[in-house]
Design an enzyme around this catalytic site. Structure first.
Site, PDB file in Angstrom:
ATOM      1  N   TYR A  50       0.822  -1.227   0.000  1.00  0.00           N
ATOM      2  CA  TYR A  50       0.000   0.000   0.000  1.00  0.00           C
ATOM      3  C   TYR A  50       0.858   1.281   0.000  1.00  0.00           C
ATOM      4  O   TYR A  50       0.307   2.375  -0.159  1.00  0.00           O
ATOM      5  CB  TYR A  50      -0.914   0.061   1.234  1.00  0.00           C
ATOM      6  CG  TYR A  50      -2.108  -0.860   1.244  1.00  0.00           C
ATOM      7  CD1 TYR A  50      -2.341  -1.783   0.224  1.00  0.00           C
ATOM      8  CD2 TYR A  50      -3.014  -0.818   2.290  1.00  0.00           C
ATOM      9  CE1 TYR A  50      -3.438  -2.629   0.267  1.00  0.00           C
ATOM     10  CE2 TYR A  50      -4.118  -1.660   2.335  1.00  0.00           C
ATOM     11  CZ  TYR A  50      -4.321  -2.566   1.322  1.00  0.00           C
ATOM     12  OH  TYR A  50      -5.406  -3.400   1.377  1.00  0.00           O
ATOM     13  N   LEU A 185     -17.709   1.118   2.002  1.00  0.00           N
ATOM     14  CA  LEU A 185     -18.506   2.239   1.466  1.00  0.00           C
ATOM     15  C   LEU A 185     -18.718   2.075  -0.036  1.00  0.00           C
ATOM     16  O   LEU A 185     -19.054   3.031  -0.728  1.00  0.00           O
ATOM     17  CB  LEU A 185     -17.805   3.568   1.772  1.00  0.00           C
ATOM     18  CG  LEU A 185     -17.525   3.835   3.256  1.00  0.00           C
ATOM     19  CD1 LEU A 185     -16.743   5.133   3.439  1.00  0.00           C
ATOM     20  CD2 LEU A 185     -18.824   3.880   4.051  1.00  0.00           C
ATOM     21  N   ASN A 235     -17.401   9.302   9.571  1.00  0.00           N
ATOM     22  CA  ASN A 235     -17.401   7.848   9.705  1.00  0.00           C
ATOM     23  C   ASN A 235     -17.276   7.399  11.166  1.00  0.00           C
ATOM     24  O   ASN A 235     -17.697   6.297  11.515  1.00  0.00           O
ATOM     25  CB  ASN A 235     -16.278   7.245   8.852  1.00  0.00           C
ATOM     26  CG  ASN A 235     -16.484   7.520   7.370  1.00  0.00           C
ATOM     27  OD1 ASN A 235     -17.573   7.923   6.954  1.00  0.00           O
ATOM     28  ND2 ASN A 235     -15.443   7.350   6.566  1.00  0.00           N
TER      29      ASN A 235
HETATM   30  N1  LIG Z   1      -7.701  -7.124   1.618  1.00  0.00           N
HETATM   31  C1  LIG Z   1      -7.947  -6.620   0.443  1.00  0.00           C
HETATM   32  O1  LIG Z   1      -7.768  -7.258  -0.606  1.00  0.00           O
HETATM   33  C2  LIG Z   1      -8.471  -5.199   0.352  1.00  0.00           C
HETATM   34  C3  LIG Z   1      -8.999  -4.733  -0.868  1.00  0.00           C
HETATM   35  C4  LIG Z   1      -9.496  -3.423  -0.885  1.00  0.00           C
HETATM   36  C5  LIG Z   1      -9.470  -2.634   0.258  1.00  0.00           C
HETATM   37  N2  LIG Z   1      -8.927  -3.121   1.416  1.00  0.00           N
HETATM   38  C6  LIG Z   1      -8.869  -2.300   2.650  1.00  0.00           C
HETATM   39  O2  LIG Z   1     -10.143  -1.711   2.898  1.00  0.00           O
HETATM   40  C7  LIG Z   1     -10.010  -0.296   2.956  1.00  0.00           C
HETATM   41  C8  LIG Z   1     -11.263   0.420   2.519  1.00  0.00           C
HETATM   42  O3  LIG Z   1     -11.639   0.052   1.220  1.00  0.00           O
HETATM   43  P1  LIG Z   1     -11.560   1.031  -0.033  1.00  0.00           P
HETATM   44  O4  LIG Z   1     -10.548   2.072   0.228  1.00  0.00           O
HETATM   45  O5  LIG Z   1     -11.399   0.171  -1.210  1.00  0.00           O
HETATM   46  O6  LIG Z   1     -13.033   1.654  -0.156  1.00  0.00           O
HETATM   47  P2  LIG Z   1     -14.110   2.391   0.783  1.00  0.00           P
HETATM   48  O7  LIG Z   1     -13.604   2.540   2.158  1.00  0.00           O
HETATM   49  O8  LIG Z   1     -15.395   1.682   0.540  1.00  0.00           O
HETATM   50  O9  LIG Z   1     -14.244   3.806   0.070  1.00  0.00           O
HETATM   51  C9  LIG Z   1     -13.253   4.792   0.117  1.00  0.00           C
HETATM   52  C10 LIG Z   1     -13.788   5.999  -0.639  1.00  0.00           C
HETATM   53  O10 LIG Z   1     -14.933   6.513   0.041  1.00  0.00           O
HETATM   54  C11 LIG Z   1     -14.748   7.873   0.322  1.00  0.00           C
HETATM   55  N3  LIG Z   1     -15.384   8.184   1.605  1.00  0.00           N
HETATM   56  C12 LIG Z   1     -14.924   7.936   2.846  1.00  0.00           C
HETATM   57  N4  LIG Z   1     -15.814   8.330   3.774  1.00  0.00           N
HETATM   58  C13 LIG Z   1     -16.869   8.845   3.099  1.00  0.00           C
HETATM   59  C14 LIG Z   1     -18.087   9.427   3.515  1.00  0.00           C
HETATM   60  N5  LIG Z   1     -18.412   9.524   4.805  1.00  0.00           N
HETATM   61  N6  LIG Z   1     -18.952   9.870   2.548  1.00  0.00           N
HETATM   62  C15 LIG Z   1     -18.646   9.752   1.244  1.00  0.00           C
HETATM   63  N7  LIG Z   1     -17.502   9.213   0.793  1.00  0.00           N
HETATM   64  C16 LIG Z   1     -16.617   8.755   1.729  1.00  0.00           C
HETATM   65  C17 LIG Z   1     -13.263   8.112   0.362  1.00  0.00           C
HETATM   66  O11 LIG Z   1     -12.992   9.463   0.053  1.00  0.00           O
HETATM   67  P3  LIG Z   1     -11.723  10.294   0.622  1.00  0.00           P
HETATM   68  O12 LIG Z   1     -10.563   9.356   0.662  1.00  0.00           O
HETATM   69  O13 LIG Z   1     -11.581  11.404  -0.354  1.00  0.00           O
HETATM   70  O14 LIG Z   1     -12.068  10.806   1.993  1.00  0.00           O
HETATM   71  C18 LIG Z   1     -12.791   7.150  -0.709  1.00  0.00           C
HETATM   72  O15 LIG Z   1     -12.937   7.726  -1.988  1.00  0.00           O
HETATM   73  C19 LIG Z   1      -8.778  -0.023   2.097  1.00  0.00           C
HETATM   74  O16 LIG Z   1      -8.252   1.257   2.316  1.00  0.00           O
HETATM   75  C20 LIG Z   1      -7.884  -1.150   2.531  1.00  0.00           C
HETATM   76  O17 LIG Z   1      -7.295  -0.835   3.800  1.00  0.00           O
HETATM   77  C21 LIG Z   1      -8.448  -4.395   1.483  1.00  0.00           C
END
Ligand SMILES: NC(=O)c1ccc[n+]([C@@H]2O[C@H](COP(=O)([O-])OP(=O)(O)OC[C@H]3O[C@@H](n4cnc5c(N)ncnc54)[C@H](OP(=O)(O)O)[C@@H]3O)[C@@H](O)[C@H]2O)c1
Length: 273
Positions: A50, A185, A235
């Site tokens: 990451y 999200l 959040n």
């Molecule tokens: N193990 C795996 O294979 C794997 C795969 C994917 C993800 N992950 C982990 O899961 C974490 C989260 O997943 P993700 O980053 O894919 O997606 P997510 O958390 O579903 O979405 C992140 C997005 O949502 C936005 N956001 C955050 N809070 C919000 C709110 N209250 N209202 C509107 N939009 C909001 C963020 O914007 P801003 O950043 O601009 O605030 C960002 O664009 C990752 O960071 C990682 O640590 C693990």
């Protein structure tokens, strides 16, 4: 219940009920982590791939918080030597141990038994307090258990009302495995759902907060990522309302095995049954 509330892993160790995802955090990672800690966030999810580990390590230092007050999860890749990768991750984080290490995804052949042996050794050597998996289906988890007797503490998978699995939930409950929900999200892709909006309006909350609350009430652990401070605050603000049974059922009924990436890697075997 609040951001510092913990649940108990099968080892007896405690893990916060929600954590901050850090995939895609920008070059402000250290300041974001420090700000998040001030707001009460206590768990951070990262991985060797990451590029956020040095920033997280720096943010933890900037905060001045004692080691016992935060929980760090990292991951090893399918082609890694797991033990060495844990050592490298610790170096990048500048920590003596992490709280949880996951196999990021199962390798193309088998269930990753060699990786699992490496993580078991890392746990024995106290480089990590717990070990688990990510993107595993139930069969693959069963294979790891059969090969070693070691049950993963956690399976980290994509998990939202639009895409989840009752069978996986049942399997994990039976084995005392905690599900961590990634992309909780929907990476912003389903926040305009009318059902989410209607429920959110009832409580003066946002669709994002309803998604996180759904996870917490299910006993699964959401890992929302947020660069923006306003999102971090929003959040964290999900502990002053409770979805009722009808609302939980309505959200549960949205399941269409949706993935914001492509497919849910754990679902094929289950959905086709
Ligand atoms: N193990 C795996 O294979 C794997 C795969 C994917 C993800 N992950 C982990 O899961 C974490 C989260 O997943 P993700 O980053 O894919 O997606 P997510 O958390 O579903 O979405 C992140 C997005 O949502 C936005 N956001 C955050 N809070 C919000 C709110 N209250 N209202 C509107 N939009 C909001 C963020 O914007 P801003 O950043 O601009 O605030 C960002 O664009 C990752 O960071 C990682 O640590 C693990």
């Amino acid at each position: 219940m609040d951001m510092t509330t913990n649940l108990t892993l099968r080892s007896g160790n405690r893990m916060p009920i929600m954590g901050l995802g850090t995939y895609g955090l920008d070059d402000q990672t250290a300041d974001t982590v420090e700000a998040a800690l001030k707001m009460g966030w206590r768990m951070f999810d990262t991985s060797g791939d990451y590029d956020t580990q040095p920033g997280i390590g720096q943010g933890l230092k900037q905060s001045g918080l004692e080691r016992g007050r935060y929980f760090i999860t990292t991951k090893v890749e399918e082609d890694d030597d797991a033990y060495e990768a844990v050592m490298n991750n610790l170096k990048e984080l500048d920590l003596d141990f992490v709280d949880l290490v996951l196999i990021h995804r199962p390798p193309p052949d088998g269930a990753g038994e060699d990786l699992w042996h490496g993580l078991i050794q890392a746990k024995l050597d106290r480089l990590t307090r717990d070990i688990g998996v990510s993107n595993y289906n139930t069969e693959q988890i069963g294979q790891l258990i059969e090969a070693t007797g070691e049950v993963p503490a956690v399976n980290q998978i994509e998990w939202t009302p639009f895409g989840y699995s009752q069978q996986m939930l049942q399997f994990c409950r039976e084995h005392s495995i905690i599900i961590q929900a990634y992309s909780p999200l929907t990476r912003g892709k389903r926040l305009d759902s009318p059902v989410l909006k209607t429920i959110a309006q009832r409580y003066g909350k946002t669709p994002a907060q309803v998604l996180l609350r759904w996870n917490v009430q299910m006993g699964t652990v959401p890992l929302p990522k947020a660069n923006q401070l306003q999102h971090l605050e929003e959040n964290a603000d999900i502990f002053d309302f409770r979805l009722n049974r009808e609302e939980m059922e309505r959200l549960n009924g949205l399941n269409e095995y949706y993935s914001s990436w492509s497919v849910l890697p754990y679902i094929e075997q289950l959905a086709t049954r």
